[in-house]
Motif scaffolding. Structure first.
Motif, PDB file in Angstrom:
ATOM      1  N   VAL A 143      19.149  -5.947  -1.148  1.00  0.00           N
ATOM      2  CA  VAL A 143      17.835  -5.690  -1.753  1.00  0.00           C
ATOM      3  C   VAL A 143      17.649  -4.186  -1.926  1.00  0.00           C
ATOM      4  N   GLN A 144      17.272  -3.762  -3.123  1.00  0.00           N
ATOM      5  CA  GLN A 144      17.100  -2.343  -3.412  1.00  0.00           C
ATOM      6  C   GLN A 144      15.799  -2.090  -4.151  1.00  0.00           C
ATOM      7  N   GLY A 145      15.229  -0.923  -3.937  1.00  0.00           N
ATOM      8  CA  GLY A 145      13.995  -0.558  -4.613  1.00  0.00           C
ATOM      9  C   GLY A 145      13.272   0.531  -3.847  1.00  0.00           C
ATOM     10  N   LEU A 146      12.027   0.800  -4.237  1.00  0.00           N
ATOM     11  CA  LEU A 146      11.188   1.819  -3.614  1.00  0.00           C
ATOM     12  C   LEU A 146       9.989   1.171  -2.944  1.00  0.00           C
ATOM     13  N   SER A 147       9.553   1.760  -1.834  1.00  0.00           N
ATOM     14  CA  SER A 147       8.320   1.303  -1.196  1.00  0.00           C
ATOM     15  C   SER A 147       7.129   1.688  -2.071  1.00  0.00           C
ATOM     16  N   ALA A 148       5.942   1.231  -1.667  1.00  0.00           N
ATOM     17  CA  ALA A 148       4.731   1.557  -2.415  1.00  0.00           C
ATOM     18  C   ALA A 148       4.458   3.059  -2.416  1.00  0.00           C
ATOM     19  N   THR A 149       5.048   3.781  -1.467  1.00  0.00           N
ATOM     20  CA  THR A 149       4.886   5.238  -1.412  1.00  0.00           C
ATOM     21  C   THR A 149       6.107   5.982  -1.946  1.00  0.00           C
ATOM     22  N   GLY A 150       7.039   5.266  -2.575  1.00  0.00           N
ATOM     23  CA  GLY A 150       8.168   5.908  -3.241  1.00  0.00           C
ATOM     24  C   GLY A 150       9.385   6.177  -2.392  1.00  0.00           C
ATOM     25  N   VAL A 151       9.473   5.577  -1.206  1.00  0.00           N
ATOM     26  CA  VAL A 151      10.639   5.763  -0.331  1.00  0.00           C
ATOM     27  C   VAL A 151      11.682   4.691  -0.649  1.00  0.00           C
ATOM     28  N   ALA A 152      12.929   5.121  -0.884  1.00  0.00           N
ATOM     29  CA  ALA A 152      13.981   4.179  -1.260  1.00  0.00           C
ATOM     30  C   ALA A 152      14.473   3.369  -0.062  1.00  0.00           C
ATOM     31  N   ILE A 153      14.756   2.087  -0.289  1.00  0.00           N
ATOM     32  CA  ILE A 153      15.411   1.258   0.719  1.00  0.00           C
ATOM     33  C   ILE A 153      16.842   1.769   0.879  1.00  0.00           C
ATOM     34  N   PRO A 154      17.292   2.095   2.098  1.00  0.00           N
ATOM     35  CA  PRO A 154      18.656   2.600   2.276  1.00  0.00           C
ATOM     36  C   PRO A 154      19.698   1.601   1.776  1.00  0.00           C
ATOM     37  N   ALA A 155      20.693   2.093   1.031  1.00  0.00           N
ATOM     38  CA  ALA A 155      21.765   1.237   0.514  1.00  0.00           C
ATOM     39  C   ALA A 155      23.052   2.038   0.470  1.00  0.00           C
ATOM     40  N   PRO A 156      23.848   2.010   1.553  1.00  0.00           N
ATOM     41  CA  PRO A 156      25.098   2.776   1.578  1.00  0.00           C
ATOM     42  C   PRO A 156      26.097   2.283   0.539  1.00  0.00           C
ATOM     43  N   ASP A 157      27.036   3.159   0.179  1.00  0.00           N
ATOM     44  CA  ASP A 157      28.018   2.823  -0.845  1.00  0.00           C
ATOM     45  C   ASP A 157      28.802   1.566  -0.484  1.00  0.00           C
TER      46      ASP A 157
END
Length: 313
Positions: free
Chosen positions: A168-182
């Protein structure tokens, strides 16, 4: 597990806020799958966590009606008479909904506990993604928080209520990205879908295909967004609406071009959640196993798969 790795699984208010059904309040069991990644940020141990929110979860309506969206997702918000009444109408289903609501909204490792004033029984749900920090702390849910939580819930719906691991990837309501390592992106190499909308009001909830269209022999239990060429006109997961085949037609990518930050539909710009799958969760007629997404028959297509499922009785 990077907080973005989930296994998938709210109907709108009244018939639109409960898209999430699996079972109980106990800790989730790891589903069989790939070896967990090395720890990073919030441990990657949930890489194989089951998902499988039912379509019923998206169709029940309740979070607005029970006052939760106004009272906040704090411990205080879970002690109101409205919440208790709503939850006890269907404890099994609403437990499943709350499990995913808290996982999406509340930060990793932070729990929300509810004890029924009616029965005295206690349920506990643990956060993972932290997509709605203000709501989690007891403030009324902002429009941005309603929309990103709706997208997250939709991403966890599974047509067959199976435990299918996804990224799952995206931004929080405050613009913080969900961590997603390579490594996560390499492991979950099949692009799946974009999800957006708002189940807290009448805006609707939507999914677009972000991956290749499957050929006629291929299918997946994640059938609410990713589809075969012959299934592009179907709506298999109401109230979740499958829209355009290509998310890129109406969604905007982040600067690194890894996920969609927003999608514009019906004149409204929504924050989005983007998902990726394991290649092993795309099934092929002829591999010797009759999968849940395949049907009996005499042919070789997924919905007429005599090679795996045999002839129909």
């Amino acid at each position: 597990m990077p907080t973005g790795v989930f296994a998938a699984g709210v109907r709108r208010l009244g018939l639109v806020v409960l898209l999430l059904a699996t079972n109980g309040c106990e800790p989730l069991e790891a589903a069989p799958g790939p070896e967990p990644l090395a720890p990073r940020t919030h441990a990657l141990k949930e890489l194989n966590t089951p998902n499988g929110l039912s379509l019923n979860g998206l169709s029940l309506n309740g979070l607005s009606l029970n006052g939760l969206s106004l009272n906040g997702l704090s411990l205080q918000g879970l002690t109101t008479a409205e919440f208790d009444t709503w939850f006890q109408m269907n404890p099994e289903l609403h437990d499943s909904v709350m499990k995913y609501v808290v996982r999406c909204a509340v930060p990793a490792g932070v729990s929300r506990t509810y004890t029924s004033a009616t029965t005295g029984r206690t349920w506990q749900w643990t956060g993972v993604l932290g997509l709605a920090p203000d709501w989690s702390n007891g403030a009324p849910a902002t429009r941005a928080e309603q929309r990103i939580i709706s997208a997250c819930l939709a991403a966890h719906v599974d047509k067959y209520e199976l435990h299918i691991s996804i990224s799952v990837q995206g931004l929080s309501a405050t613009g913080v990205a969900i961590p997603a390592p390579d490594r996560e992106l390499r492991l979950y190499s099949e692009k799946e879908a974009c999800f957006f909308g708002n189940v807290f009001n009448a805006e609707g909830i939507y999914a677009g295909n972000d991956g290749r269209l499957l050929n006629d022999r291929e299918s997946t239990p994640r059938a609410c967004a990713l589809s075969s060429r012959r299934g592009t006109e179907e709506q298999p997961c109401a109230p979740l609406v499958r829209v355009e085949q290509d998310c890129g037609r109406f969604c905007t990518l982040d600067a690194a071009r890894r996920f969609y930050v927003s999608c514009t539909y019906n004149g409204i710009s929504y924050p989005a959640i983007t998902t990726r799958m394991l290649p092993s969760d795309i099934y092929t007629c002829g591999d010797g196993t009759c999968q849940v997404s395949e049907k009996c028959g005499t042919g070789e297509s997924y919905d007429n798969c005599g090679r795996d499922c045999g002839p129909c009785p």
